[in-house]
Design a protein around this motif. Structure first.
Motif, PDB file in Angstrom:
ATOM      1  N   LYS A   1      34.777  33.974  11.612  1.00  0.00           N
ATOM      2  CA  LYS A   1      33.838  34.359  10.137  1.00  0.00           C
ATOM      3  C   LYS A   1      33.349  35.211  10.672  1.00  0.00           C
ATOM      4  O   LYS A   1      33.018  35.574  12.233  1.00  0.00           O
ATOM      5  CB  LYS A   1      32.795  33.437  10.305  1.00  0.00           C
TER       6      LYS A   1
ATOM      7  N   ASP B   1      30.951  39.567   9.267  1.00  0.00           N
ATOM      8  CA  ASP B   1      30.811  40.408   7.611  1.00  0.00           C
ATOM      9  C   ASP B   1      30.339  41.241   9.054  1.00  0.00           C
ATOM     10  O   ASP B   1      29.854  41.980   9.717  1.00  0.00           O
ATOM     11  CB  ASP B   1      29.486  40.024   7.119  1.00  0.00           C
TER      12      ASP B   1
ATOM     13  N   THR C   1      29.157  45.611   7.549  1.00  0.00           N
ATOM     14  CA  THR C   1      28.608  45.988   6.785  1.00  0.00           C
ATOM     15  C   THR C   1      27.861  48.123   6.644  1.00  0.00           C
ATOM     16  O   THR C   1      27.484  48.360   8.275  1.00  0.00           O
ATOM     17  CB  THR C   1      26.576  46.440   6.528  1.00  0.00           C
TER      18      THR C   1
ATOM     19  N   ASP D   1      23.285  50.630   1.414  1.00  0.00           N
ATOM     20  CA  ASP D   1      24.890  49.516   2.050  1.00  0.00           C
ATOM     21  C   ASP D   1      25.707  50.566   0.858  1.00  0.00           C
ATOM     22  O   ASP D   1      25.917  50.294  -0.224  1.00  0.00           O
ATOM     23  CB  ASP D   1      25.141  47.999   1.579  1.00  0.00           C
TER      24      ASP D   1
ATOM     25  N   ARG E   1      30.358  46.739   2.518  1.00  0.00           N
ATOM     26  CA  ARG E   1      30.316  45.277   2.689  1.00  0.00           C
ATOM     27  C   ARG E   1      31.463  44.810   3.456  1.00  0.00           C
ATOM     28  O   ARG E   1      32.470  44.196   2.094  1.00  0.00           O
ATOM     29  CB  ARG E   1      29.360  44.476   2.199  1.00  0.00           C
ATOM     30  N   ILE E   2      31.752  44.023   4.498  1.00  0.00           N
ATOM     31  CA  ILE E   2      33.384  43.065   4.225  1.00  0.00           C
ATOM     32  C   ILE E   2      32.876  41.922   4.879  1.00  0.00           C
ATOM     33  O   ILE E   2      32.323  42.295   5.988  1.00  0.00           O
ATOM     34  CB  ILE E   2      34.635  44.342   5.228  1.00  0.00           C
ATOM     35  N   ASP E   3      33.026  40.960   4.370  1.00  0.00           N
ATOM     36  CA  ASP E   3      33.443  39.825   4.540  1.00  0.00           C
ATOM     37  C   ASP E   3      34.108  39.346   5.483  1.00  0.00           C
ATOM     38  O   ASP E   3      35.215  39.514   4.611  1.00  0.00           O
ATOM     39  CB  ASP E   3      32.567  38.491   3.818  1.00  0.00           C
ATOM     40  N   LEU E   4      34.262  38.459   6.226  1.00  0.00           N
ATOM     41  CA  LEU E   4      35.839  37.764   7.043  1.00  0.00           C
ATOM     42  C   LEU E   4      35.188  36.666   7.046  1.00  0.00           C
ATOM     43  O   LEU E   4      34.956  35.913   7.519  1.00  0.00           O
ATOM     44  CB  LEU E   4      36.226  38.308   7.910  1.00  0.00           C
ATOM     45  N   ASN E   5      36.282  35.145   6.213  1.00  0.00           N
ATOM     46  CA  ASN E   5      36.120  33.824   7.142  1.00  0.00           C
ATOM     47  C   ASN E   5      37.371  33.553   6.463  1.00  0.00           C
ATOM     48  O   ASN E   5      38.590  33.839   5.841  1.00  0.00           O
ATOM     49  CB  ASN E   5      35.194  33.304   5.571  1.00  0.00           C
TER      50      ASN E   5
END
Length: 62
Positions: free
Chosen positions: A26, A28, A30, A37, A40-44
């Motif tokens: 997990k 993120d 930015t 901003d 923004r990249i979120d990884l799960n």
């Protein structure tokens, strides 16, 4: 040095141990310029081995 400190583990063995139990990644990222901003990249991600005894959650029920 103790025996645990000198113990070497092959990369294949390490990956096998991690996949047997599963790994959750997990994070993120930015990209910000001048307090704005832009990206923004979120990884799960859940990485685990596949077992024939455990049914796939993606198969349709009959």
């Amino acid at each position: 040095m103790t025996v645990v400190e000198r113990r070497e583990i092959a990369l294949v063995d390490l990956l096998d141990r991690l996949l047997a139990g599963g790994v959750v990644i997990k994070g993120d990222i930015t990209l910000r310029i001048a307090d704005v901003d832009l990206v923004r990249i979120d990884l799960n991600a859940l990485i685990s081995s596949v077992n024939a005894q455990v049914p796939s959650p993606f198969e349709e029920s009959p």
